[in-house]
Design an enzyme around this catalytic site. Structure first.
Site, mmCIF file in Angstrom:
data_model
loop_
_atom_site.group_PDB
_atom_site.id
_atom_site.type_symbol
_atom_site.label_atom_id
_atom_site.label_comp_id
_atom_site.label_asym_id
_atom_site.label_seq_id
_atom_site.Cartn_x
_atom_site.Cartn_y
_atom_site.Cartn_z
ATOM 1 N N TYR A 95 0.800 -1.226 0.000
ATOM 2 C CA TYR A 95 0.000 0.000 0.000
ATOM 3 C C TYR A 95 0.836 1.280 0.000
ATOM 4 O O TYR A 95 0.482 2.242 -0.695
ATOM 5 C CB TYR A 95 -0.990 -0.020 1.172
ATOM 6 N N GLU A 138 -8.611 -7.013 4.708
ATOM 7 C CA GLU A 138 -7.892 -8.110 4.059
ATOM 8 C C GLU A 138 -7.204 -9.004 5.084
ATOM 9 O O GLU A 138 -7.188 -10.230 4.924
ATOM 10 C CB GLU A 138 -6.898 -7.533 3.041
ATOM 11 N N TYR A 191 -13.901 -18.235 -6.421
ATOM 12 C CA TYR A 191 -12.820 -18.519 -7.364
ATOM 13 C C TYR A 191 -11.523 -18.770 -6.601
ATOM 14 O O TYR A 191 -11.412 -18.475 -5.403
ATOM 15 C CB TYR A 191 -12.635 -17.368 -8.359
ATOM 16 N N SER A 208 -12.636 -19.385 -11.711
ATOM 17 C CA SER A 208 -13.793 -19.832 -10.943
ATOM 18 C C SER A 208 -13.694 -21.313 -10.616
ATOM 19 O O SER A 208 -13.246 -22.123 -11.436
ATOM 20 C CB SER A 208 -15.084 -19.578 -11.728
ATOM 21 N N GLY A 268 -21.256 -17.695 -22.341
ATOM 22 C CA GLY A 268 -19.991 -18.381 -22.546
ATOM 23 C C GLY A 268 -19.436 -19.040 -21.306
ATOM 24 O O GLY A 268 -20.136 -19.762 -20.582
ATOM 25 N N VAL A 269 -18.143 -18.759 -21.023
ATOM 26 C CA VAL A 269 -17.467 -19.388 -19.899
ATOM 27 C C VAL A 269 -18.006 -18.885 -18.558
ATOM 28 O O VAL A 269 -17.661 -19.427 -17.500
ATOM 29 C CB VAL A 269 -15.938 -19.148 -19.999
ATOM 30 N N THR A 272 -19.200 -21.238 -15.504
ATOM 31 C CA THR A 272 -18.400 -22.027 -14.563
ATOM 32 C C THR A 272 -18.796 -21.848 -13.094
ATOM 33 O O THR A 272 -19.002 -22.848 -12.394
ATOM 34 C CB THR A 272 -16.896 -21.757 -14.754
ATOM 35 N N PRO A 385 -11.611 -6.618 -14.511
ATOM 36 C CA PRO A 385 -11.911 -5.437 -13.710
ATOM 37 C C PRO A 385 -13.382 -5.086 -13.777
ATOM 38 O O PRO A 385 -14.040 -5.274 -14.803
ATOM 39 C CB PRO A 385 -11.058 -4.341 -14.382
#
Length: 390
Positions: A95, A138, A191, A208, A268-269, A272, A385
């Site tokens: 940071y 975090e 994920y 994922s 599409g993907v 998952t 993003p």
């Protein structure tokens, strides 16, 4: 704590962020990564090149400035950022480096006349406040992950135990811990972060989890992306026995406890993370509708598994759209407002989870709102993003 005058200065810079935020954040990333190459693994070069990373940061900084008096209203944004940071193992000592690059960029992009010492001091205080908020959140997440049964902190070696093709573009990778010890149970929709070193360069990516956790490892399903360094490695060079360093499951796009009908829409993907949601929701007996949009059957993954699940569980209804069918397999169909209206239940008090390319999700969200699905019950996730879906 920011002073009253510092808050006023932050608010006064909002118009500048609205018009020049992306120029500022592009300059910031160039400076940050130019001065600190050790941070490059935390960023996807493709997202940097496309401008998506700069756009996402510009929106986040703008939202932060707009809500400087009520940071508690940024809960969803903070949770999203925290999960992304944790999945890539952002650390507290990163940071200060970010702060230095940000303040230098503000001065250089806006100029000394606009970015006076008072403005720099105000943004230094504001950044310090945000950094402390994220660092604390975090750290709590890292501790929580480690405290779970089978949990861990940092990178853990996992072996690719099996590779299975799922479509012309997507393959599944079954990951088992090298130490043979149990692994934590991921929430449906989460994920994994992983680290790969290729030609001496480290890359970190999120993928994922595409099957319900068993406590003995995870399955990720990856699409080979044009120009994707890590996805190309996984598809063309990785083999059974290859060891990857994996970070604990993360992500806030998870199936929430509810008795409402469940609507899952994937492009599409994007299918998952919805697969573990189906597995988790089936025992509850709640009605489930899955809409999967792909170009054609050849690139549609998990079709056979879905058909088998629907055959055994009538509560699961499947709808497929093919925008560019080949070989006469089906008529070309797109998920438009009329088709969605025909497929949705009459009672729009349902939980919707949407995942796919940004334009796809934006249109689906608009259509669901027009059809009466409550906005708070429409959830989405970004593989890259975050973007604007309004």
């Amino acid at each position: 704590m920011l002073s009253h005058d510092q808050r006023a200065i932050i608010k006064a810079t909002i118009p500048l962020l609205e018009t020049g935020g992306e120029d500022l954040t592009r300059h910031f990333y160039d400076k940050l990564l130019g001065n600190n190459p050790q941070l490059r693994p935390l960023f996807n070069a493709a997202h940097q090149a496309s401008g998506a990373q700069a756009q996402a940061l510009a929106r986040a900084v703008l939202l932060y400035a707009r809500h400087i008096d009520r940071l508690d209203t940024l809960g969803a944004l903070v949770e999203q950022i925290v999960n992304k940071h944790v999945s890539l193992q952002v650390q507290a000592d990163h940071y200060p480096l970010v702060g230095i690059a940000l303040l230098q960029s503000i001065r250089e992009v806006l100029g000394a006349d606009v970015a006076s010492d008072a403005v720099i001091d105000a943004w230094a205080a504001a950044y310090g406040q945000l950094a402390n908020l994220l660092i604390d959140a975090e750290e709590r997440k890292y501790r929580d992950q480690a405290d779970l049964s089978g949990g861990w902190r940092g990178g853990r070696p996992f072996r690719i135990a099996r590779i299975e093709p799922e479509s012309e573009e997507i393959s599944s990778f079954y990951l088992e811990p090298v130490d043979g010890l149990p692994t934590s149970i991921a929430q449906p929709g989460q994920y994994l972060g992983l680290s790969v070193i290729l030609d001496g360069v480290e890359y970190r990516r999120n993928y994922s989890i595409s099957a319900a956790s068993t406590g003995q490892g995870y399955r990720i399903s990856v699409k080979q992306q044009p120009g994707g360094v890590v996805s190309r490695f996984l598809h063309t060079e990785a083999h059974e026995g290859v060891v990857l360093h994996v970070f604990p499951p993360a992500g806030e796009f998870v199936l929430e406890a509810s008795t409402k009908p469940l609507l899952l829409i994937a492009g599409g993907v994007g299918i998952t993370p919805l697969l573990p949601m189906i597995s988790a929701a089936i025992p509850s007996g709640r009605p489930i509708q899955l809409i999967h949009c792909t170009r054609h059957v050849g690139v549609q993954a998990f079709g056979q598994w879905l058909e088998e699940m629907a055959a055994h569980h009538p509560q699961l209804q499947l709808y497929f759209c093919y925008s560019k069918p080949v070989g006469g397999e089906a008529l070309a169909t797109r998920l438009d407002l009329l088709r969605l209206k025909r497929w949705l239940p009459k009672d729009r008090d349902l939980d919707a989870y949407v995942l796919g390319p940004q334009p796809f999700m934006a249109q689906v969200r608009r259509d669901l709102l027009e059809l009466g699905v409550p906005e708070k019950q429409i959830r989405h996730e970004f593989f890259g993003p975050a973007a604007d879906l309004s």
